[in-house]
Design an enzyme around this catalytic site. Structure first.
Site, short mmCIF file in Angstrom:
data_model
loop_
_atom_site.label_atom_id
_atom_site.label_comp_id
_atom_site.label_asym_id
_atom_site.label_seq_id
_atom_site.Cartn_x
_atom_site.Cartn_y
_atom_site.Cartn_z
N LYS A 187 53.60 48.29 66.41
CA LYS A 187 53.83 49.48 67.25
C LYS A 187 52.68 50.48 67.08
O LYS A 187 52.26 51.14 68.04
CB LYS A 187 55.18 50.12 66.87
CG LYS A 187 55.54 51.26 67.79
CD LYS A 187 57.01 51.36 68.11
CE LYS A 187 57.23 52.32 69.26
NZ LYS A 187 58.13 53.40 68.96
N ASN B 266 50.79 56.55 81.22
CA ASN B 266 50.35 55.32 80.54
C ASN B 266 49.67 54.34 81.49
O ASN B 266 48.67 53.70 81.14
CB ASN B 266 51.56 54.63 79.90
CG ASN B 266 52.16 55.46 78.78
OD1 ASN B 266 51.66 56.54 78.46
ND2 ASN B 266 53.24 54.98 78.18
N1 LIG Z 1 61.51 60.01 71.17
C1 LIG Z 1 61.35 58.70 71.15
O1 LIG Z 1 61.60 58.02 72.15
C2 LIG Z 1 60.86 58.01 69.91
C3 LIG Z 1 60.79 56.60 69.91
C4 LIG Z 1 60.34 55.96 68.75
C5 LIG Z 1 60.00 56.67 67.63
N2 LIG Z 1 60.07 58.03 67.67
C6 LIG Z 1 59.69 58.76 66.47
O2 LIG Z 1 60.80 59.54 66.05
C7 LIG Z 1 60.34 60.76 65.47
C8 LIG Z 1 61.04 61.92 66.18
O3 LIG Z 1 60.60 61.90 67.52
P1 LIG Z 1 61.24 62.85 68.62
O4 LIG Z 1 60.70 62.42 69.91
O5 LIG Z 1 62.70 62.94 68.41
O6 LIG Z 1 60.56 64.24 68.21
P2 LIG Z 1 61.03 65.70 68.60
O7 LIG Z 1 61.78 65.68 69.89
O8 LIG Z 1 59.84 66.58 68.48
O9 LIG Z 1 62.09 66.07 67.46
C9 LIG Z 1 61.74 66.34 66.14
C10 LIG Z 1 62.75 67.34 65.65
O10 LIG Z 1 62.60 67.52 64.24
C11 LIG Z 1 62.95 68.86 63.99
N3 LIG Z 1 62.51 69.28 62.66
C12 LIG Z 1 61.25 69.46 62.19
N4 LIG Z 1 61.28 69.86 60.91
C13 LIG Z 1 62.60 69.95 60.57
C14 LIG Z 1 63.27 70.31 59.38
N5 LIG Z 1 62.59 70.71 58.29
N6 LIG Z 1 64.62 70.27 59.36
C15 LIG Z 1 65.31 69.89 60.47
N7 LIG Z 1 64.73 69.54 61.64
C16 LIG Z 1 63.38 69.57 61.68
C17 LIG Z 1 62.29 69.62 65.11
O11 LIG Z 1 62.88 70.88 65.19
P3 LIG Z 1 62.27 72.05 66.12
O12 LIG Z 1 62.78 71.70 67.49
O13 LIG Z 1 62.86 73.26 65.55
O14 LIG Z 1 60.78 71.97 65.98
C18 LIG Z 1 62.61 68.73 66.29
O15 LIG Z 1 63.83 69.08 66.89
C19 LIG Z 1 58.83 60.80 65.66
O16 LIG Z 1 58.17 60.48 64.46
C20 LIG Z 1 58.56 59.73 66.70
O17 LIG Z 1 57.31 59.09 66.49
C21 LIG Z 1 60.50 58.72 68.77
#
Ligand SMILES: NC(=O)c1ccc[n+]([C@@H]2O[C@H](COP(=O)([O-])OP(=O)(O)OC[C@H]3O[C@@H](n4cnc5c(N)ncnc54)[C@H](OP(=O)(O)O)[C@@H]3O)[C@@H](O)[C@H]2O)c1
Length: 317
Positions: free
Chosen positions: A204, A222
């Site tokens: 990935k 993309n």
């Molecule tokens: N989204 C997808 O489809 C997807 C797919 C595969 C993998 N991933 C992986 O999954 C991870 C999350 O992705 P995402 O898309 O969900 O990101 P995201 O929407 O940016 O969500 C991350 C969340 O973490 C919160 N956060 C940061 N620090 C924190 C803390 N200390 N305590 C509690 N919450 C905290 C942020 O809060 P705030 O809103 O307050 O900043 C935000 O709500 C990433 O590493 C990404 O690579 C995501």
């Protein structure tokens, strides 16, 4: 965080008990909303938000799902509660994961299993090295995003269903990975335990290292990477990644690296990559977790990787 050398308590079972989901972003809300319909969970989110979560499914239907939710600081400070989670799902971005875990660690049993969902390969080795309990890593092709706020906007859009592979880097916790995958599966997130999670994560990583930085840098969806203007750069990047993967002992995908990456470009042609979404929303990107391990591996193996180096420099600027 506790060091691995400290004595650990028995691993709590995960077939029962409540899971703690840390991070109410796209993936955290998707996991929380899916699990909460059948299993006890608590979602820790930093922003004030109302339950239920409004989740738009891939078929367009919007569900409203009640999810127990707390602020991380309030959860960490609550010393009166005897409820301990049997698994912590760390659903923050890679650069926030360690700090999020450190803030909660004093209230967690030392051997609490973790499930890391981050893309890239930064949190996985770092937290596996430092956390005393089992550290499971997920490599997921589920796709979710948070749409811009608006009166009709759901909290989270489940853009596409996928597969979630689960395992630990040392392959010491296959039984645990199996029980965690079973619960996710029962919640509607197709999950499979595996003994070679590092390979899944690096495959990935290869896809993300081509698609994310180029689409973010040029602010294109993309599918634009299939255009002739981008082909020489995509091909050069894939060739560099292929050499690095070989040197790292990562087995190639059956169809080869170029076909793997071209297949994802085609299948997700209209998508905005997560790095592009972060750039457009003025949020920090995960370039360090995605490009960093490849650039470091190229240096370790003394391999030329000018395209990766250039992307790394541009993303770090
Ligand atoms: N989204 C997808 O489809 C997807 C797919 C595969 C993998 N991933 C992986 O999954 C991870 C999350 O992705 P995402 O898309 O969900 O990101 P995201 O929407 O940016 O969500 C991350 C969340 O973490 C919160 N956060 C940061 N620090 C924190 C803390 N200390 N305590 C509690 N919450 C905290 C942020 O809060 P705030 O809103 O307050 O900043 C935000 O709500 C990433 O590493 C990404 O690579 C995501």
């Amino acid at each position: 965080m506790r060091s691995r050398s400290r004595a650990t308590r028995a691993v709590p079972p995960t077939d029962d008990g409540s899971w703690l989901i840390v991070g109410a972003g796209a993936l955290g809300q998707l996991f929380a909303a899916s699990l909460a319909r059948r299993f006890p969970i608590v979602l820790l989110g930093r922003q004030a938000a109302e339950s239920p979560i409004h989740l738009r499914r891939p078929d367009g239907e919007t569900l409203r799902i009640a999810v127990p939710r707390q602020r991380p600081a309030a959860w960490a400070a609550d010393r009166t509660s005897t409820a301990v989670p049997t698994l912590v799902v760390l659903a923050t971005k890679s650069h926030d994961a360690m700090a999020a875990l450190d803030a909660l660690a004093p209230r967690l049993a030392p051997a609490t299993p973790l499930l890391l969902v981050q893309n890239g390969f930064r949190t996985q080795p770092a937290i596996s090295e430092r956390w005393a309990g089992p550290v499971l890593c997920a490599s997921t092709t589920e796709a979710a995003y948070r749409p811009p706020p608006g009166p009709q906007s759901p909290d989270v859009v489940h853009a596409a269903t996928g597969t979630t592979w689960i395992g630990d880097l040392a392959d010491h916790h296959f039984a645990l990975a199996t029980s965690v995958a079973r619960r996710l599966d029962q919640a509607g997130i197709a999950a499979t335990p595996c003994r070679d999670i590092r390979r899944h994560l690096w495959h990935k990583l290869a896809v993300n290292a081509v698609i994310n930085p180029l689409t973010a840098c040029h602010r294109v969806p993309n599918g634009a990477l299939a255009r002739p203007a981008f082909r020489p750069r995509v091909t050069a990047l894939v060739a560099e990644i292929e050499r690095i993967m070989h040197a790292e002992g990562v087995a190639p995908p059956p169809q080869g690296w170029q076909a793997l990456i071209d297949g994802v470009i085609q299948a997700t042609a209209s998508n905005h990559s997560s790095m592009l979404q972060d750039v457009l929303a003025n949020r920090p990107t995960e370039h360090d977790a995605i490009l960093g391990p490849l650039v470091e591996a190229s240096l370790r193996h003394r391999l030329d990787a000018p395209e990766l180096q250039a992307l790394w420099r541009a993303a770090s600027a």
